[in-house]
Write an enzyme that holds these catalytic residues in place. Sequence first.
Site, PDB file in Angstrom:
ATOM      1  N   ASP A   1       0.779  -5.456 -20.901  1.00  0.00           N
ATOM      2  CA  ASP A   1       1.665  -6.033 -20.204  1.00  0.00           C
ATOM      3  C   ASP A   1       1.547  -6.506 -18.936  1.00  0.00           C
ATOM      4  O   ASP A   1       1.319  -7.852 -18.539  1.00  0.00           O
ATOM      5  CB  ASP A   1       2.916  -5.562 -20.378  1.00  0.00           C
ATOM      6  CG  ASP A   1       3.860  -5.718 -21.782  1.00  0.00           C
ATOM      7  OD1 ASP A   1       2.993  -6.226 -22.811  1.00  0.00           O
ATOM      8  OD2 ASP A   1       4.836  -5.079 -22.098  1.00  0.00           O
TER       9      ASP A   1
ATOM     10  N   HIS B   1       0.854   5.842  -0.909  1.00  0.00           N
ATOM     11  CA  HIS B   1      -0.046   6.926  -1.324  1.00  0.00           C
ATOM     12  C   HIS B   1       0.620   7.555  -2.493  1.00  0.00           C
ATOM     13  O   HIS B   1       0.746   8.963  -2.472  1.00  0.00           O
ATOM     14  CB  HIS B   1      -0.119   8.126  -0.291  1.00  0.00           C
ATOM     15  CG  HIS B   1      -0.996   7.270   0.917  1.00  0.00           C
ATOM     16  ND1 HIS B   1      -1.250   8.221   1.954  1.00  0.00           N
ATOM     17  CD2 HIS B   1      -1.913   6.390   1.140  1.00  0.00           C
ATOM     18  CE1 HIS B   1      -2.106   7.395   2.944  1.00  0.00           C
ATOM     19  NE2 HIS B   1      -2.417   6.248   2.167  1.00  0.00           N
TER      20      HIS B   1
ATOM     21  N   HIS C   1       0.826  -1.252  -0.076  1.00  0.00           N
ATOM     22  CA  HIS C   1      -0.194  -0.103   0.081  1.00  0.00           C
ATOM     23  C   HIS C   1       0.906   1.239  -0.043  1.00  0.00           C
ATOM     24  O   HIS C   1       1.707   1.433   0.776  1.00  0.00           O
ATOM     25  CB  HIS C   1      -0.850  -0.066   1.298  1.00  0.00           C
ATOM     26  CG  HIS C   1      -1.744   1.373   1.460  1.00  0.00           C
ATOM     27  ND1 HIS C   1      -2.202   1.904   0.353  1.00  0.00           N
ATOM     28  CD2 HIS C   1      -1.935   2.185   2.531  1.00  0.00           C
ATOM     29  CE1 HIS C   1      -3.194   2.854   0.846  1.00  0.00           C
ATOM     30  NE2 HIS C   1      -2.617   2.895   2.021  1.00  0.00           N
TER      31      HIS C   1
ATOM     32  N   HIS D   1      -8.373   7.566  -1.687  1.00  0.00           N
ATOM     33  CA  HIS D   1      -7.457   6.958  -0.832  1.00  0.00           C
ATOM     34  C   HIS D   1      -6.011   6.373  -1.443  1.00  0.00           C
ATOM     35  O   HIS D   1      -5.196   7.523  -1.327  1.00  0.00           O
ATOM     36  CB  HIS D   1      -7.882   5.579  -0.027  1.00  0.00           C
ATOM     37  CG  HIS D   1      -7.115   4.897   1.066  1.00  0.00           C
ATOM     38  ND1 HIS D   1      -7.320   4.158   1.712  1.00  0.00           N
ATOM     39  CD2 HIS D   1      -5.790   5.461   1.339  1.00  0.00           C
ATOM     40  CE1 HIS D   1      -6.283   3.916   2.449  1.00  0.00           C
ATOM     41  NE2 HIS D   1      -5.454   4.519   2.540  1.00  0.00           N
TER      42      HIS D   1
ATOM     43  N   TYR E   1       8.152 -13.359 -20.680  1.00  0.00           N
ATOM     44  CA  TYR E   1       8.842 -12.278 -20.171  1.00  0.00           C
ATOM     45  C   TYR E   1       9.790 -12.907 -19.072  1.00  0.00           C
ATOM     46  O   TYR E   1       9.342 -13.913 -18.262  1.00  0.00           O
ATOM     47  CB  TYR E   1       8.349 -10.968 -19.772  1.00  0.00           C
ATOM     48  CG  TYR E   1       9.192 -10.124 -19.141  1.00  0.00           C
ATOM     49  CD1 TYR E   1       9.885  -9.311 -20.314  1.00  0.00           C
ATOM     50  CD2 TYR E   1       9.344  -9.721 -18.037  1.00  0.00           C
ATOM     51  CE1 TYR E   1      10.414  -8.014 -20.043  1.00  0.00           C
ATOM     52  CE2 TYR E   1      10.207  -8.605 -17.755  1.00  0.00           C
ATOM     53  CZ  TYR E   1      10.837  -8.092 -18.541  1.00  0.00           C
ATOM     54  OH  TYR E   1      11.651  -6.615 -18.130  1.00  0.00           O
TER      55      TYR E   1
END
Lengths: 233, 233, 233, 233
Positions: free
Chosen positions: D131, D108, D106, D171, D225
């Site tokens: 991709d 910001h 997480h 958020h 890849y």
Amino acid sequence: MTSADVEAAIAATRSDVARLHGELVRYGLVVWTGGNVSGRVPGADLFVIKPSGVSYDDLTAENMILCDLDGTVVPGSPGSERSPSSDTAAHAYVYRNMPEVGGVVHTHSTYAVAWAARGEEIPCVITGMADEFGGPIPIGPFAVIGDDSIGQGIVQTLRGHRSRAVLMQNHGPFTIGASANDAVKAAVMCEDAARSVHIAREAGPLIPIPQEKIDALYNRYQNVYGQSGDVRR
Amino acid sequence: MTSADVEAAIAATRSDVARLHGELVRYGLVVWTGGNVSGRVPGADLFVIKPSGVSYDDLTAENMILCDLDGTVVPGSPGSERSPSSDTAAHAYVYRNMPEVGGVVHTHSTYAVAWAARGEEIPCVITGMADEFGGPIPIGPFAVIGDDSIGQGIVQTLRGHRSRAVLMQNHGPFTIGASANDAVKAAVMCEDAARSVHIAREAGPLIPIPQEKIDALYNRYQNVYGQSGDVRR
Amino acid sequence: MTSADVEAAIAATRSDVARLHGELVRYGLVVWTGGNVSGRVPGADLFVIKPSGVSYDDLTAENMILCDLDGTVVPGSPGSERSPSSDTAAHAYVYRNMPEVGGVVHTHSTYAVAWAARGEEIPCVITGMADEFGGPIPIGPFAVIGDDSIGQGIVQTLRGHRSRAVLMQNHGPFTIGASANDAVKAAVMCEDAARSVHIAREAGPLIPIPQEKIDALYNRYQNVYGQSGDVRR
Amino acid sequence: MTSADVEAAIAATRSDVARLHGELVRYGLVVWTGGNVSGRVPGADLFVIKPSGVSYDDLTAENMILCDLDGTVVPGSPGSERSPSSDTAAHAYVYRNMPEVGGVVHTHSTYAVAWAARGEEIPCVITGMADEFGGPIPIGPFAVIGDDSIGQGIVQTLRGHRSRAVLMQNHGPFTIGASANDAVKAAVMCEDAARSVHIAREAGPLIPIPQEKIDALYNRYQNVYGQSGDVRR
């Protein structure tokens, strides 16, 4: 060239290509393992390119990958146990079709990608862009990875063009140069131009530069900039 | 001045000018080998400037280039085997015509170039700009490199102007100062002002600062900021 | 407090304030010698602040300047031969009038300055801003440096306000906190909010956060974030 | 697994999670103490997460916090004297409900937050996004911290979705991956996509990528890849 000459040229190219990846990081042109630099081995039908999906922190001359001009890894060469960059076919196509090219660079640098997502060439409204690219930076076709279509799009767009950079539509910039160093310089200057012109145009109309002034700037820069001993480009 | 004094002044200027190029890198004002700083040698008709097309990583006091006020490299001086910055003629013109100037800086910093590409002066809407530049940062004429036209444009625009920065149209900022350090400070503050005012105006109308407040801020800053022993500017 | 206690508190504050200036550099909130941090000496009518016009590279605990709450340098204290920050009067005013404040920070950080140049408060549309500031970041009056008007503007705006940051019109942000560290955190988070909300609004309408949700976020963050031994704020 | 195997897996996860926080700093996705990475302990109903409110400079394998899948700190484990990240409940909810997930991140980060503040998904107009995410990056519901509502929003949005990133409204981004490293990669690529597409759209209409091309890009990238020995994702 003797075999020893070729070996020395390969070693020098490995070292250059590994080091030049650091310039992509320094100028913020790449994130994670994206982006790649390759360099042609002078005097041989070979080029050196980054391995696929390896961190920039871990790139060394030894783990660069040596390919022939079909993009096939040279068996038994150092690094050959790994896969080369997933853009290797595009680099190989350029080397096969543009013998004057000594280096190729691909990034997803932010502002160049933004112009590419709109399919809009970057107009030449700043003298630094006239110096470096001699006019607008063009858009190449939309092409999906996996066959020769990216390489074809690069070559069709840049052959005979002053610009060493092409923005592949919805994808990002590919740049070429007389050497790997020169192609990296073009990648740096392409993003710089993309950013400056984007920001300029956000705030109002741009003043065009007359074509004859663009020509004068480009011709001077190709001939008198830098040290007299420098390889042009 | 004795010959030894001149030698000492040259050595000190070489060292300052070499070191100050690092500030252009630190503040993100330059990419690759673009941009240049010069400094007048105190007490002599000489200045020191960056060599052309050399990496910022490789700049040292020894490879800075010593020129006379016509922009001619002093024969036999350290670094004289190299070409000076391709902007040397512009720097020389400023030193010949503005005796109060001790340093000159040129960059292609992003936001300053953006205002230059529109030919639009930066309005003075933030107190930090009033402190440093005493009003708007003006636009200079379009001028092609290679003769005195850039130097003339700088001098015509900045002579008698509070601003130590001029945005040459379609090109980028040149800044002057009482010393090379002061001119570098002006280059840093010019980009900072160009960026802040660009971003401010993207989102809506700006509040002007009344002229008498700009005057008060400028006069205070020129006289009371910093340490009492500082050379002003 | 004994005299030794006061000396120890001064030494600790000098060290904190010197070190915290490095956070302004790390987060790109300042250029050249602009910006300043101060910290109140716990248990004494004193605060420590940056000297005026000194490079961030050269700041040490020893050259920080000790002032009384009128902003007068304490004679004979280390660093007292230098002038304190030109914003010292504003810091002193805040310490005299807001006894709960232990630290004050001032910068010209780009996005906060942009809102200030329009005289527009930053709306609270992201939860991180609700956590940290409990609502919008307000605008303070236009005030010229040199008397108490900046300090008055800060105090009038922030007294009784949840926000620890005020954007002084046409100038830039001042932040306060329970400690110098907390005021620096507020400066970092203020620029982060200013940037995120600016960029969000460039591209279309923002979704407001209902007031009761803002209240819930703010109350939780003030009470449960961080480690239980932390000084709140 | 034997008890020694579990201990070794915990130690390896602590080390990975501590180190990966440095990538959030390197790519500018976090400021101050915001943001968090967690990693599931392979073979055990446990995960490792960052402590709350601790500086990125101070994170080590030893002070990472070990939790069970209810988000409860394992008593007596190293670091257990501290509080875990205030987002721990959301991470735990994801691990309980998505057994294929080995890491959660997480932040910001600025541009992702900007899309979240408008509640607008990021359209897939660049091949790098096709991709990595196989289509648009979706918006999750507005949810206040403190119960399972953030975790529920993440799981409802990402279950069965190609994207490993969700932008929680007002958020910011949460990302998931097969490992903590993969979730961090998704956080880096999410901000890169958010920034590039934002900047592209500022200047005019975007060219869509046909759905079958997006599918082809996504399928290739998931399968070919990187190096053949890599864990997919």
